[in-house]
Design a protein around this motif. Structure first.
Motif, PDB file in Angstrom:
ATOM      1  N   LYS A 837     100.806-135.192  56.703  1.00  0.00           N
ATOM      2  CA  LYS A 837     100.139-133.997  56.728  1.00  0.00           C
ATOM      3  C   LYS A 837      98.928-133.925  57.433  1.00  0.00           C
ATOM      4  O   LYS A 837      98.719-133.127  58.407  1.00  0.00           O
ATOM      5  CB  LYS A 837     100.273-133.245  55.432  1.00  0.00           C
ATOM      6  CG  LYS A 837      99.571-131.863  55.459  1.00  0.00           C
ATOM      7  CD  LYS A 837      99.589-131.467  53.965  1.00  0.00           C
ATOM      8  CE  LYS A 837      99.310-129.917  53.963  1.00  0.00           C
ATOM      9  NZ  LYS A 837      99.060-129.318  52.476  1.00  0.00           N
ATOM     10  N   GLN A 841      98.244-132.078  61.362  1.00  0.00           N
ATOM     11  CA  GLN A 841      97.144-131.285  61.528  1.00  0.00           C
ATOM     12  C   GLN A 841      96.454-131.477  62.670  1.00  0.00           C
ATOM     13  O   GLN A 841      96.121-130.658  63.885  1.00  0.00           O
ATOM     14  CB  GLN A 841      96.339-130.873  60.119  1.00  0.00           C
ATOM     15  CG  GLN A 841      96.996-130.425  59.134  1.00  0.00           C
ATOM     16  CD  GLN A 841      97.607-129.073  59.323  1.00  0.00           C
ATOM     17  OE1 GLN A 841      97.190-128.360  59.994  1.00  0.00           O
ATOM     18  NE2 GLN A 841      99.120-128.998  58.795  1.00  0.00           N
ATOM     19  N   SER A 842      95.933-132.686  62.939  1.00  0.00           N
ATOM     20  CA  SER A 842      95.267-133.324  64.237  1.00  0.00           C
ATOM     21  C   SER A 842      96.126-133.131  65.496  1.00  0.00           C
ATOM     22  O   SER A 842      95.619-132.751  66.544  1.00  0.00           O
ATOM     23  CB  SER A 842      94.661-134.778  63.987  1.00  0.00           C
ATOM     24  OG  SER A 842      93.940-134.598  62.912  1.00  0.00           O
ATOM     25  N   LYS A 844      98.702-131.108  65.719  1.00  0.00           N
ATOM     26  CA  LYS A 844      99.028-129.759  66.197  1.00  0.00           C
ATOM     27  C   LYS A 844      97.730-128.975  66.897  1.00  0.00           C
ATOM     28  O   LYS A 844      97.766-128.220  67.879  1.00  0.00           O
ATOM     29  CB  LYS A 844      99.087-128.944  64.812  1.00  0.00           C
ATOM     30  CG  LYS A 844     100.568-128.848  64.375  1.00  0.00           C
ATOM     31  CD  LYS A 844     100.737-128.315  63.177  1.00  0.00           C
ATOM     32  CE  LYS A 844     100.726-126.657  63.229  1.00  0.00           C
ATOM     33  NZ  LYS A 844     101.115-125.950  62.241  1.00  0.00           N
ATOM     34  N   ARG A 845      96.369-129.403  66.386  1.00  0.00           N
ATOM     35  CA  ARG A 845      95.515-128.599  66.904  1.00  0.00           C
ATOM     36  C   ARG A 845      95.225-129.139  68.339  1.00  0.00           C
ATOM     37  O   ARG A 845      94.742-128.675  69.413  1.00  0.00           O
ATOM     38  CB  ARG A 845      94.007-129.246  66.203  1.00  0.00           C
ATOM     39  CG  ARG A 845      93.806-128.569  65.078  1.00  0.00           C
ATOM     40  CD  ARG A 845      92.355-128.575  64.492  1.00  0.00           C
ATOM     41  NE  ARG A 845      92.439-129.943  63.972  1.00  0.00           N
ATOM     42  CZ  ARG A 845      92.737-130.385  62.669  1.00  0.00           C
ATOM     43  NH1 ARG A 845      93.226-129.397  61.781  1.00  0.00           N
ATOM     44  NH2 ARG A 845      92.251-131.656  62.169  1.00  0.00           N
TER      45      ARG A 845
END
Length: 883
Positions: A837, A841-842, A844-845
């Motif tokens: 998770k 997130q990294s 996706k950014r």
């Protein structure tokens, strides 16, 4: 059978030629050798059965160049330089022009041979009162290759003979000898118990003429229908040894003595051949005189003494200088000793594979060659002698000593070949024997027909391949195509999965070599270069298929094609120009699998390449050296490389670039050397990392090669790396990065890789090579057995994606991360919700700001384990490898 059919045979010899015809007496065939008229030495006409194979060119009354064949031509030898051609048979198959004046139209050996054939046939037509006579059989040495046979056929065609009739025009001389012997025995001309052929016998023919030596082994007997049956067992390699070589040795000694005795007179270069011609004639006369004296003394029961003398005289050998020499029997024998092979015994057949070229040029080597081809321990029941030189006592004595029994001397060895060939010619017609080259007939679509005659002949004319045919590879290496002894005619199976293009090319040059050697060098000899042209260029490594066709007369046709593209199949063309110039082909072949290499030679070549590259000692090896190392690494004889590698490594400085080559070779041969040998090389590689090694100049590339060898050959290499990095915390980053790369590549345990990275990996160490190796070992398509071990590493890498300066983030980083988390198979790292998770997130950014939508789609699919489109695969590869 036509009543006026003439059965004619020609023995086209190096020194003399003979023509014979068939007579019939009481229903039995009796060969008759014709007395051929010719101009003799005085210019008048004489007749003899032996016609000297010498052609003299001179202008007639109308100013046109004409050819004179025979005794008068021979008398001009040494007097009319560049207008006399002698021993042309020894030049057959070559493309060099014969040594004749430019104004003479005949340029090739075949042209000159055609003059001899034409003269013999024209004189025979007069004797037989015929206006048309073109059906003949011509004999050639059994060791003639395809080009030599073809040159003989070309000569026959130029002479007006029919070379395209229903039967073969050529016959191998040793078979003719056996046919004549069997016929003479059957007709009572020689005792029937001389060689009992009621049961099959192994008969060797030793045929030593003026310019060639044929040694052959045959199984001789009768077939079920009562006909003579001769089965070839082995045929010697082509050996250009004959009476001319004996004369040459004697003449060279005479020249040496002449120059020493006449106040050190030196014969000018442009006159040297003229003098040597005279000396060769004197040498031949002295040899004949010695032989005659020996025979006479033997017949009278009083052996000739070793100090018996023979005089040699010429009142004007050179510029009014006279030659006057005396030789004893012992001195003559000593001069000729190099040709006699006195150091060989019959047991030396076991050593023939290790003999050098210097061991080949004697009368015994061809015998050993034949015995080895026949199996080494084959029983020889009889040895038949043929050829004018077998009258020389040294020959018969040497053979008796070698075999331990008396060889059989034919009544007249100068005529036996022509007589036997007459019988053969008769049988070809009587039993309607077809040509043996049917496999090389082209069909309408330019392919090779594999059809055979509908019914086999009762009369056996089959033969075998006299020597191994090899194909040239890179450098001096060869690969065997067809072994000696194969029955002809022969059509090979398709040769697939063995050869590939060595370079990118549209022209495949194929060199063909004959012999038992393992390289292109002597004793092998290049017999032809064949060229195959493809529609367009194909890259190096493209598989090539071959198929070989050889007729009964060793006429060879070769087909080559791109293996998976049969429409590229091309029939080879004989490239005679390259034979003339000695040029090597380009666009050649190499083996797909490894081949046996000469270890010392390969390492010496490698040393020369590295020496040229010495100014890059701290850099990478160039492509030529890398390719050389790859070729060595594929060698089928790796154990031969250990000793020269170890000796070389022990004598090199630690910074020497050649040392990296030793380590690379050792890595290629890992698992192929013994454990002890591997430990010895490993100890040399590890010395670069000894506590005091820092005081010695090192090369980055050598260190890298040593580290990779340690990783490949030492199961505990990670511990070795760990101990070193602990001991030397200031290890240069490039050395540490190499250790990281090799740990990924050679350590099968993911946990150990992760632990090593956890201890020694710094974010500054990340580069495309490390990323690429991690993807290859733990990305899509791998088993991911212990992927969770990379949790800490992926968290570190994810932080890099959040760097404020996006331009500083390498494009391969996001692909590396999603590859490690790829869910194409069960992946414990992907299933680690806590880690996945945070990392996702990294990712996706990072992807949110990525302008390349295809790359974004590729990264998301890789993470989820979904299949990528071709465009997405390209985008991912471009990012990973920075293409």
């Amino acid at each position: 059978m036509c009543q006026n059919q003439f059965y004619i045979a020609i023995d086209l010899g190096t020194t003399n030629s003979v023509i014979a015809r068939a007579n019939f007496s009481n229903g039995r065939l009796v060969p008759c050798v014709l007395d051929i008229p010719r101009k003799n030495e005085t210019g008048s006409t004489s007749r003899d059965k032996l016609l000297p194979s010498v052609v003299y060119y001179s202008k007639n009354r109308s100013g046109e160049m004409s050819a004179d064949v025979g005794n008068y031509a021979k008398s001009r030898y040494g007097i009319k330089n560049n207008y006399v051609c002698k021993s042309v048979k020894s030049l057959m198959g070559r493309t060099e022009s014969v040594p004749l004046a430019g104004e003479i139209e005949d340029k090739t050996p075949a042209d000159v041979s055609a003059q001899i054939l034409r003269y013999l046939v024209n004189q025979t037509k007069k004797i037989l009162h015929q206006t048309y006579l073109n059906d003949v059989v011509i004999t050639v040495p059994a060791s003639f290759d395809s080009d030599q046979c073809q040159a003989t056929i070309d000569a026959a065609r130029s002479a007006g003979l029919n070379v395209d009739n229903s039967h073969d025009i050529l016959l191998y001389e040793p078979k003719a000898v056996i046919y004549d012997f069997m016929r003479m025995q059957e007709d009572g001309e020689i005792p029937s118990n001389l060689l009992d052929l009621e049961t099959e016998k192994n008969v060797m023919v030793f045929d030593l003429g003026g310019g060639t030596l044929d040694v052959t082994l045959h199984r001789v007997g009768r077939s079920e229908n009562g006909l003579y049956n001769i089965t070839d067992l082995a045929i010697s390699r082509y050996t250009a040894i004959g009476g001319d070589n004996f004369d040459e040795l004697l003449a060279a000694d005479m020249l040496k003595k002449f120059e020493e005795d006449e106040d050190n007179v030196k014969i000018s270069g442009n006159r040297r051949e003229e003098v040597m011609c005279k000396l060769r004639r004197l040498a031949e006369s002295m040899k004949l005189e010695l032989s005659m004296e020996y025979t006479n003394s033997r017949d009278y029961g009083t052996p000739i003494d070793d100090d018996c003398e023979f005089e040699v005289m010429d009142v004007n050998l050179y510029d009014s200088y006279a030659l006057e020499l005396t030789y004893t029997k012992a001195e003559i024998e000593e001069i000729l000793a190099p040709l006699m092979g006195y150091n060989y015994k019959i047991d030396d057949v076991k050593k023939i594979q290790h003999m050098d070229e210097k061991d080949v040029n004697n009368i015994i080597y061809p015998i050993l060659d034949v015995l080895e081809k026949a199996g080494g321990n084959v029983k020889i029941d009889a040895v038949l002698l043929n050829g004018g030189m077998t009258k020389f006592y040294l020959i018969t004595e040497r053979l008796k000593e070698f075999f331990g029994f008396e060889p059989l001397e034919i009544s007249d060895p100068d005529l036996a070949v022509a007589r036997g060939a007459v019988y053969y010619h008769y049988c070809l017609h009587k039993y309607r024997v077809p040509r043996t080259d049917y496999w090389t007939d082209k069909t309408a679509d330019n392919a090779i027909s594999d059809s055979a005659p509908a019914t086999p002949s009762l009369f056996n004319t089959g033969t075998i391949l006299n020597d191994t045919i090899n194909i040239g590879l890179r450098n001096e290496y060869i690969s065997q195509l067809i072994p000696a002894g194969i029955t002809l005619p022969y059509r090979s199976e398709e040769i697939r999965d063995k050869f590939q293009l060595a370079t990118t090319t549209d022209t495949l040059g194929i060199e063909l070599f004959l012999g038992r050697g393992k390289s292109k060098n002597l004793p092998n000899r290049r017999i032809a270069t064949r060229t195959v042209k493809f529609p367009h260029a194909y890259p190096a490594g493209t598989p090539i298929s071959l198929q070989i066709y050889i007729s009964g007369l060793r006429m060879m046709t070769l087909e080559a094609w791109i293996t998976d593209r049969p429409k590229t199949k091309m029939i080879s063309e004989l490239d005679l120009a390259s034979l003339k110039s000695g040029a090597k082909t380009s666009g050649g072949l190499e083996l797909i699998a490894g081949m046996e290499l000469n270890a010392k030679s390969e390492i010496n070549d490698l040393k020369m390449l590295v020496e040229r590259n010495r100014n890059k000692a701290d850099g990478d090896l160039n492509d030529t050296i890398k390719r050389k190392l790859q070729d060595i690494g594929r060698a089928s004889n790796p154990k031969d490389f250990f000793d020269p590698c170890l000796a070389l490594a022990n004598n090199l400085r630690q910074s020497d670039l050649m040392l990296s080559c030793v380590y690379i070779m050792a890595r290629y041969f890992n698992g192929k050397w013994t454990a002890s040998q591997t430990r010895q090389i490993l100890s040399l590689a590890k010395r670069h990392f000894d506590p005091f090694a820092g005081n010695v100049k090192q090369s980055n590339y050598v260190l890298r090669s040593a580290l990779e060898l340690i990783a490949a050959a030492d199961p505990d290499f990670v511990k070795f790396y760990t101990d070193y990095l602990t001991r030397v915390p200031t290890t240069p980053s490039n050395t540490r990065q190499s250790m990281l790369q090799f740990t990924i590549s050679y350590q099968p345990d993911a946990q150990k890789i992760a632990d090593f990275f956890a201890s020694y990996f710094d974010l500054s160490d990340m580069n495309k090579w490390i990323a690429g190796r991690l993807v290859k070992s733990f990305g899509r398509g791998t088993e991911k057995m212990n992927q969770k071990a990379f949790a800490k590493l992926t968290k570190k890498l994810a932080k890099l994606l959040d760097a404020p300066d996006r331009d500083s983030i390498p494009p391969y980083l996001v692909i590396l991360i999603v590859e490690l988390f790829s869910n194409d198979v069960p992946n414990s790292l992907h299933d680690d919700t806590y880690t996945a998770k945070a990392v996702w997130q990294s990712v996706k950014r990072y992807l949110a700001d990525e302008p390349d939508e295809t790359l974004v789609s590729a990264a998301e699919k890789i993470w989820n384990g979904e299949e990528l489109s071709e465009e997405e695969e390209t985008a991912a590869a471009a990012a990973l490898y920075e293409l």
